[in-house]
Design a protein around this motif. Structure first.
Motif, PDB file in Angstrom:
ATOM      1  N   UNK A 185      -2.385 -45.954  41.106  1.00  0.00           N
ATOM      2  CA  UNK A 185      -3.708 -45.652  41.655  1.00  0.00           C
ATOM      3  C   UNK A 185      -4.495 -44.772  40.694  1.00  0.00           C
ATOM      4  N   UNK A 186      -3.849 -43.749  40.174  1.00  0.00           N
ATOM      5  CA  UNK A 186      -4.528 -42.814  39.277  1.00  0.00           C
ATOM      6  C   UNK A 186      -4.953 -43.498  37.983  1.00  0.00           C
ATOM      7  N   UNK A 187      -4.180 -44.468  37.545  1.00  0.00           N
ATOM      8  CA  UNK A 187      -4.504 -45.166  36.293  1.00  0.00           C
ATOM      9  C   UNK A 187      -5.724 -46.056  36.410  1.00  0.00           C
ATOM     10  N   UNK A 188      -6.155 -46.335  37.647  1.00  0.00           N
ATOM     11  CA  UNK A 188      -7.369 -47.140  37.830  1.00  0.00           C
ATOM     12  C   UNK A 188      -8.628 -46.290  37.742  1.00  0.00           C
ATOM     13  N   UNK A 189      -8.456 -44.955  37.705  1.00  0.00           N
ATOM     14  CA  UNK A 189      -9.589 -44.043  37.623  1.00  0.00           C
ATOM     15  C   UNK A 189      -9.852 -43.696  36.165  1.00  0.00           C
ATOM     16  N   UNK A 190     -11.075 -43.879  35.723  1.00  0.00           N
ATOM     17  CA  UNK A 190     -11.455 -43.601  34.345  1.00  0.00           C
ATOM     18  C   UNK A 190     -12.487 -42.499  34.304  1.00  0.00           C
ATOM     19  N   UNK A 191     -12.386 -41.675  33.274  1.00  0.00           N
ATOM     20  CA  UNK A 191     -13.350 -40.595  33.126  1.00  0.00           C
ATOM     21  C   UNK A 191     -14.763 -41.167  32.984  1.00  0.00           C
ATOM     22  N   UNK A 192     -15.696 -40.579  33.715  1.00  0.00           N
ATOM     23  CA  UNK A 192     -17.074 -41.044  33.687  1.00  0.00           C
ATOM     24  C   UNK A 192     -17.375 -42.123  34.708  1.00  0.00           C
ATOM     25  N   UNK A 193     -16.345 -42.610  35.433  1.00  0.00           N
ATOM     26  CA  UNK A 193     -16.562 -43.600  36.481  1.00  0.00           C
ATOM     27  C   UNK A 193     -16.469 -42.949  37.855  1.00  0.00           C
ATOM     28  N   UNK A 194     -17.018 -43.657  38.838  1.00  0.00           N
ATOM     29  CA  UNK A 194     -17.013 -43.162  40.213  1.00  0.00           C
ATOM     30  C   UNK A 194     -16.334 -44.172  41.123  1.00  0.00           C
ATOM     31  N   UNK A 195     -15.423 -43.673  41.965  1.00  0.00           N
ATOM     32  CA  UNK A 195     -14.700 -44.508  42.923  1.00  0.00           C
ATOM     33  C   UNK A 195     -14.976 -43.979  44.324  1.00  0.00           C
ATOM     34  N   UNK A 196     -15.352 -44.875  45.244  1.00  0.00           N
ATOM     35  CA  UNK A 196     -15.545 -44.497  46.649  1.00  0.00           C
ATOM     36  C   UNK A 196     -14.392 -45.037  47.479  1.00  0.00           C
ATOM     37  N   UNK A 197     -13.869 -44.214  48.365  1.00  0.00           N
ATOM     38  CA  UNK A 197     -12.811 -44.613  49.290  1.00  0.00           C
ATOM     39  C   UNK A 197     -13.446 -44.932  50.629  1.00  0.00           C
ATOM     40  N   UNK A 198     -13.261 -46.170  51.118  1.00  0.00           N
ATOM     41  CA  UNK A 198     -13.773 -46.538  52.427  1.00  0.00           C
ATOM     42  C   UNK A 198     -12.645 -47.140  53.261  1.00  0.00           C
ATOM     43  N   UNK A 199     -12.798 -47.125  54.566  1.00  0.00           N
ATOM     44  CA  UNK A 199     -11.782 -47.660  55.463  1.00  0.00           C
ATOM     45  C   UNK A 199     -11.860 -46.997  56.818  1.00  0.00           C
ATOM     46  N   UNK A 200     -11.026 -47.427  57.728  1.00  0.00           N
ATOM     47  CA  UNK A 200     -11.022 -46.880  59.085  1.00  0.00           C
ATOM     48  C   UNK A 200     -10.506 -45.444  59.090  1.00  0.00           C
ATOM     49  N   UNK A 201     -10.737 -44.765  60.194  1.00  0.00           N
ATOM     50  CA  UNK A 201     -10.246 -43.401  60.351  1.00  0.00           C
ATOM     51  C   UNK A 201      -8.726 -43.366  60.298  1.00  0.00           C
ATOM     52  N   UNK A 202      -8.205 -42.400  59.566  1.00  0.00           N
ATOM     53  CA  UNK A 202      -6.775 -42.161  59.582  1.00  0.00           C
ATOM     54  C   UNK A 202      -5.917 -43.095  58.761  1.00  0.00           C
ATOM     55  N   UNK A 203      -6.526 -43.904  57.884  1.00  0.00           N
ATOM     56  CA  UNK A 203      -5.700 -44.811  57.079  1.00  0.00           C
ATOM     57  C   UNK A 203      -5.099 -44.119  55.867  1.00  0.00           C
ATOM     58  N   UNK A 204      -5.523 -42.877  55.619  1.00  0.00           N
ATOM     59  CA  UNK A 204      -4.929 -42.123  54.517  1.00  0.00           C
ATOM     60  C   UNK A 204      -5.839 -41.914  53.328  1.00  0.00           C
ATOM     61  N   UNK A 205      -7.148 -42.094  53.497  1.00  0.00           N
ATOM     62  CA  UNK A 205      -8.078 -41.900  52.380  1.00  0.00           C
ATOM     63  C   UNK A 205      -8.012 -40.465  51.860  1.00  0.00           C
ATOM     64  N   UNK A 206      -8.104 -39.515  52.781  1.00  0.00           N
ATOM     65  CA  UNK A 206      -8.103 -38.114  52.378  1.00  0.00           C
ATOM     66  C   UNK A 206      -6.775 -37.709  51.736  1.00  0.00           C
ATOM     67  N   UNK A 207      -5.687 -38.258  52.236  1.00  0.00           N
ATOM     68  CA  UNK A 207      -4.371 -37.966  51.659  1.00  0.00           C
ATOM     69  C   UNK A 207      -4.296 -38.469  50.218  1.00  0.00           C
ATOM     70  N   UNK A 208      -4.821 -39.669  49.975  1.00  0.00           N
ATOM     71  CA  UNK A 208      -4.826 -40.215  48.618  1.00  0.00           C
ATOM     72  C   UNK A 208      -5.662 -39.354  47.682  1.00  0.00           C
ATOM     73  N   UNK A 209      -6.832 -38.931  48.158  1.00  0.00           N
ATOM     74  CA  UNK A 209      -7.705 -38.109  47.313  1.00  0.00           C
ATOM     75  C   UNK A 209      -7.060 -36.761  47.026  1.00  0.00           C
TER      76      UNK A 209
END
Length: 355
Positions: A185-209
């Motif tokens: 997951x971390x390897x898909x993030x590149x410096x200077x890029x922006x990633x938005x996490x979307x999904x239902x409540x409680x699926x673990x978005x905040x935990x991943x971030x």
């Protein structure tokens, strides 16, 4: 351009626009609440509101800043005013499901969208189709992130279902318990890029971030007894991950409607089959030479996917008609207003002549 702004995604696309507003400073909206915009700037973090002139010139809600926007601002006597929103590379829009006409700007200038869905009771293929349609329409690249793999006993079966509707979109499988997929997951993030996490409540978005940030910046909550997640994030917020760009956390969206979107990418399989039908206006019911019905009968696609496609097309058409109707009402109202002004002006001129 400062290193901070570069890390925040301020690239040549925005630099060209900034030259038009040399009298202003530039910042990026990282949070907003009740009309107060929190900005990250080369001068540090600050609060700002839109200027009176900005309010007067905007034509709709979509013109206002949202999380992820780069804005031009000034500071006067300790107050910061936003005067301009720079053109956007992408924009995620949500329409609330149901009869309401309300739309919400989720995030702007996003390069990738992580569509998060847990592998327990939240798993829903039809909802995933909606998320993919909205993601493709935003201008960003969708990536499906499956969470809570430790709670799933049939991952291969789930992945097979996703393959049938994802149309080549990358899929990552993660688990917070055993850190599965964390590095990928971390390897898909590149410096200077922006990633938005979307999904239902409680699926673990905040935990991943939180795992990406290395600290518990965002409050998380345990899942409920029925296996569904509890709502943790209550607002959209942008975070800088050193060396890995920017991530945006968003509140859960279990139900969401669609705007006027193009379904040709999220339903490319049906669109391609429809082009091979005998009749150009084939409705894929009982017409002879229908490639879509043939594919369903041979198990290439499911009938439920066709029904989902039809439902989304009806929603899109309904929204387009509502938008057209609103535009016509506004046009008619403006014409009536101009006519009223013309009549009043003529009456004043006539009265002056009498005097």
């Amino acid at each position: 351009m400062t290193d901070l702004l570069q890390d925040l995604g301020f690239n040549d696309f925005f630099q060209r626009e900034v030259t038009k507003f040399k009298e202003y400073d530039v910042g990026r909206v990282y949070s907003l609440s009740k009309g107060i915009y929190k900005l990250i700037t080369s001068k540090g973090e600050l609060n700002a509101v839109v200027s009176g002139k900005f309010r007067y010139t905007v034509t709709g809600a979509s013109d206002y800043p949202t999380v992820g926007d780069f804005v031009m601002f000034t500071e006067t006597d300790g107050n910061s005013l936003i005067h301009q929103v720079l053109p956007r590379k992408s924009l995620i829009i949500r329409k609330e499901a149901g009869m309401t006409h309300e739309t919400q700007l989720i995030a702007a200038n996003v390069d990738k969208i992580f569509i998060c869905m847990s592998l327990n009771n939240d798993f829903n293929i039809r909802r995933l189709e909606r998320y993919l349609s909205i993601a493709w329409d935003s201008g960003a690249i969708p990536i499906i992130v499956l969470t809570k793999a430790d709670l799933c006993q049939n991952i291969e079966e789930m992945l097979e279902k996703i393959t049938q509707i994802s149309m080549g979109v990358d899929v990552l499988v993660t688990s917070y318990i055993n850190s599965e997929g964390a590095e990928e997951l971390k390897n898909t993030l590149w410096n200077g890029q922006t990633v938005a996490f979307i999904g239902s409540s409680g699926v673990g978005k905040s935990t991943l971030i939180n795992s990406l940030l290395g600290e518990d910046y965002i409050k998380t909550r345990d899942i409920r007894s029925d296996g569904k997640g509890k709502h943790a994030t209550t607002r959209r917020e942008l975070f800088l991950v050193p060396g890995h760009g920017v991530v945006i956390d968003t509140p859960g969206m279990r139900e969401l409607g669609v705007q006027s979107i193009d379904l040709s990418r999220s339903f490319a399989d049906i669109e391609e089959l429809a082009m091979k039908c005998k009749f150009n206006d084939c409705q894929h019911n009982s017409e002879p030479g229908c490639e879509v019905k043939r594919a369903i009968s041979q198990g290439e696609i499911s009938n439920s996917r066709l029904q989902s496609f039809r439902k989304l097309k009806r929603e899109v058409r309904h929204e387009e008609l509502k938008v057209a109707d609103r535009k016509e009402r506004i046009r008619s109202r403006n014409e009536n207003l101009q006519e009223t002004k013309r009549i009043r002006k003529a009456m004043k001129a006539r009265n002056r002549k009498k005097l």
